[in-house]
Design a protein around this motif. Structure first.
Motif, short mmCIF file in Angstrom:
data_model
loop_
_atom_site.label_atom_id
_atom_site.label_comp_id
_atom_site.label_asym_id
_atom_site.label_seq_id
_atom_site.Cartn_x
_atom_site.Cartn_y
_atom_site.Cartn_z
N GLY A 212 0.97 -1.23 0.02
CA GLY A 212 0.11 -0.14 -0.16
C GLY A 212 0.87 1.42 -0.06
N ALA A 213 1.95 1.00 0.77
CA ALA A 213 2.67 2.41 0.93
C ALA A 213 3.35 2.66 -0.51
CB ALA A 213 3.73 2.17 1.85
N ALA A 214 3.96 1.39 -1.09
CA ALA A 214 4.61 1.63 -2.40
C ALA A 214 3.75 2.23 -3.62
CB ALA A 214 5.16 0.32 -3.00
N LEU A 215 2.45 1.56 -3.52
CA LEU A 215 1.45 1.97 -4.37
C LEU A 215 1.13 3.79 -4.26
CD1 LEU A 215 -0.29 1.32 -6.67
CD2 LEU A 215 -2.24 1.00 -5.01
N VAL B 176 1.88 6.56 -7.50
CA VAL B 176 0.97 7.51 -7.89
C VAL B 176 1.29 8.81 -7.52
CG1 VAL B 176 -0.78 5.62 -7.83
CG2 VAL B 176 -0.55 7.20 -5.97
N ARG B 177 1.97 9.13 -6.39
CA ARG B 177 2.43 10.63 -6.11
C ARG B 177 3.76 10.88 -7.21
NH1 ARG B 177 2.16 10.97 0.55
NH2 ARG B 177 0.37 12.55 0.48
N GLU C 205 -1.81 14.66 -5.70
CA GLU C 205 -1.31 15.53 -5.12
C GLU C 205 -1.89 16.06 -3.79
OE1 GLU C 205 -2.68 19.78 -7.57
OE2 GLU C 205 -0.89 18.73 -8.03
N ASP C 206 -1.19 16.41 -2.97
CA ASP C 206 -1.73 16.76 -1.58
C ASP C 206 -2.86 17.96 -1.75
OD1 ASP C 206 -0.23 15.18 -0.42
OD2 ASP C 206 1.50 16.70 0.28
N GLY C 207 -4.14 17.64 -0.93
CA GLY C 207 -5.16 18.60 -1.01
C GLY C 207 -4.80 19.87 -0.11
N PRO C 208 -5.60 20.76 0.01
CA PRO C 208 -5.83 22.02 0.95
C PRO C 208 -5.51 21.70 2.27
CG PRO C 208 -7.81 21.97 0.10
CD PRO C 208 -6.99 20.71 -0.71
N THR D 160 -4.95 14.50 -10.20
CA THR D 160 -4.73 15.51 -11.34
C THR D 160 -5.19 15.26 -12.33
OG1 THR D 160 -2.79 14.48 -11.76
CG2 THR D 160 -2.43 15.94 -9.83
N ARG D 161 -5.26 16.24 -13.52
CA ARG D 161 -5.75 15.98 -14.69
C ARG D 161 -4.89 14.68 -15.33
NH1 ARG D 161 -8.09 19.13 -18.61
NH2 ARG D 161 -9.17 20.08 -16.92
N ARG D 162 -3.51 14.95 -15.13
CA ARG D 162 -2.84 13.49 -15.54
C ARG D 162 -3.28 12.33 -14.79
NH1 ARG D 162 3.61 13.40 -14.57
NH2 ARG D 162 3.25 15.45 -15.88
N GLY D 163 -3.60 12.34 -13.47
CA GLY D 163 -4.30 11.25 -12.66
C GLY D 163 -5.50 10.66 -13.17
N GLU D 164 -6.44 11.69 -13.53
CA GLU D 164 -7.61 11.21 -14.08
C GLU D 164 -7.59 10.37 -15.40
OE1 GLU D 164 -9.87 14.95 -14.74
OE2 GLU D 164 -10.41 15.06 -12.54
N GLU D 165 -6.60 10.77 -16.45
CA GLU D 165 -6.48 10.06 -17.62
C GLU D 165 -5.67 8.96 -17.29
OE1 GLU D 165 -4.06 12.67 -19.91
OE2 GLU D 165 -5.94 13.97 -20.07
N ALA D 166 -4.85 8.74 -16.33
CA ALA D 166 -4.19 7.58 -16.11
C ALA D 166 -4.89 6.24 -15.51
CB ALA D 166 -2.73 7.55 -15.39
N LEU D 167 -5.78 6.99 -14.41
CA LEU D 167 -6.55 5.97 -13.44
C LEU D 167 -7.83 5.51 -14.30
CD1 LEU D 167 -6.24 8.10 -10.16
CD2 LEU D 167 -5.18 6.02 -10.68
N ALA D 168 -8.33 6.62 -14.98
CA ALA D 168 -9.47 6.16 -15.90
C ALA D 168 -8.94 4.81 -16.95
CB ALA D 168 -10.08 7.05 -16.65
N ASP D 169 -7.93 5.06 -17.45
CA ASP D 169 -7.18 4.02 -18.03
C ASP D 169 -7.04 2.60 -17.47
OD1 ASP D 169 -5.84 2.86 -20.73
OD2 ASP D 169 -4.22 3.01 -19.79
N LEU D 170 -6.63 2.59 -16.37
CA LEU D 170 -6.21 1.49 -15.37
C LEU D 170 -7.45 0.96 -14.80
CD1 LEU D 170 -3.00 2.74 -13.78
CD2 LEU D 170 -3.26 0.63 -15.23
N LEU D 171 -8.43 1.71 -14.30
CA LEU D 171 -9.52 1.32 -13.82
C LEU D 171 -10.73 1.06 -14.77
CD1 LEU D 171 -9.26 3.58 -10.60
CD2 LEU D 171 -8.68 1.13 -11.07
#
Length: 257
Positions: free
Chosen positions: A216-219, A223-224, A230-233, A241-252
């Motif tokens: 879990g820590a390695a994962l 992704v970071r 990225e860290d929220g407020p 992130t936008r990059r993450g949305e694309e990558a995660l949508a592809d993977l998931l």
């Protein structure tokens, strides 16, 4: 000052730890460290909403009890949770504790962000953490061993408890599947011998399992590092992130959260 909490092989003295956590200021200080950071006392006091005048005393008691550790760097002393076990216990208590009523839009937005994606010590939690864990089960990276289904908690695990042992083992496609997430399983096994690769928490907002432990820590690191989250407020919040949305949508295969 309280006596140190010791382990003598007899029945655990739960009341001693509970007495420390019964103070709201100390509980807030510990909660501010749940994202795995090490913070100086002044920053910790500000994030926890505790007065600087009392923070030192509270930290002294938490240090004495072994719930936090301190490391000196230059003129500053940085405090962090003593172990993943402390974080797991705090998460479990969070599942037992009553949720305060949401009285403002700002509170509601923060609650939603925490539910969507957050850190649980050094791993992913919230809807995103549960969703990724379910995906790893679906692609045979994880294989259920207790007769349960997907990421639904076992009947032997209470809602307020971490998973007993591990309800999963690594599956036949673990190395291949994890490589797509940027995780080298062989390297993780080689360098993570002091920590179990597989551990699981019952997510306190989703009431289903999310991946913890070394994997879990390695994962989360992966992704970071790839810029997918990225860290929220606020502490513990994660933003996809936008990059993450694309990558995660592809993977998931769909919306990631």
């Amino acid at each position: 000052m309280s006596a140190p909490i010791t382990r003598t092989g007899g029945e655990p003295d739960i009341a001693a730890v509970a007495a420390l956590l019964a103070d709201r200021s100390r509980a807030r200080l510990l909660s501010a460290l749940l994202d795995g950071r090490a913070l100086p006392a002044g920053r910790l006091a500000a994030e926890a909403g505790v007065t600087p005048q009392t923070t030192s005393s509270h930290l002294g008691r938490l240090l004495e009890a072994g719930l936090v550790t301190v490391e000196r760097s230059g003129r500053h002393r940085f405090y962090s949770l003593a172990s993943a076990e402390v974080a797991t216990a705090l998460e479990a208590l969070g599942r037992l504790a009553p949720e305060p009523p949401i009285t403002s839009l700002r509170q509601g937005t923060r609650a939603q962000r925490l539910r969507d994606a957050r850190t649980c010590y050094d791993h992913l939690a919230g809807r995103l953490g549960v969703r990724i864990t379910a995906h790893l089960v679906d692609i045979a990276v994880l294989r259920r061993t207790d007769g349960g289904d997907g990421v639904h908690r076992s009947h032997s695990d209470a809602l307020s408890s971490p998973a007993h042992g591990s309800p999963y083992e690594l599956g036949a496609r673990a190395a291949e599947g994890l490589a797509r997430w940027g995780v080298n399983l062989a390297a993780l096994r080689e360098h993570g011998r002091s920590r179990p690769v597989l551990r699981f928490c019952t997510d306190w907002t989703e009431q289903r399992y999310h991946l913890a432990g070394g994997l879990g820590a390695a994962l989360l690191r992966s992704v970071r590092d790839q810029g997918w989250v990225e860290d929220g407020p606020r502490p513990r919040e994660l933003v996809i992130t936008r990059r993450g949305e694309e990558a995660l949508a592809d993977l998931l295969g769909a919306s990631p959260a």
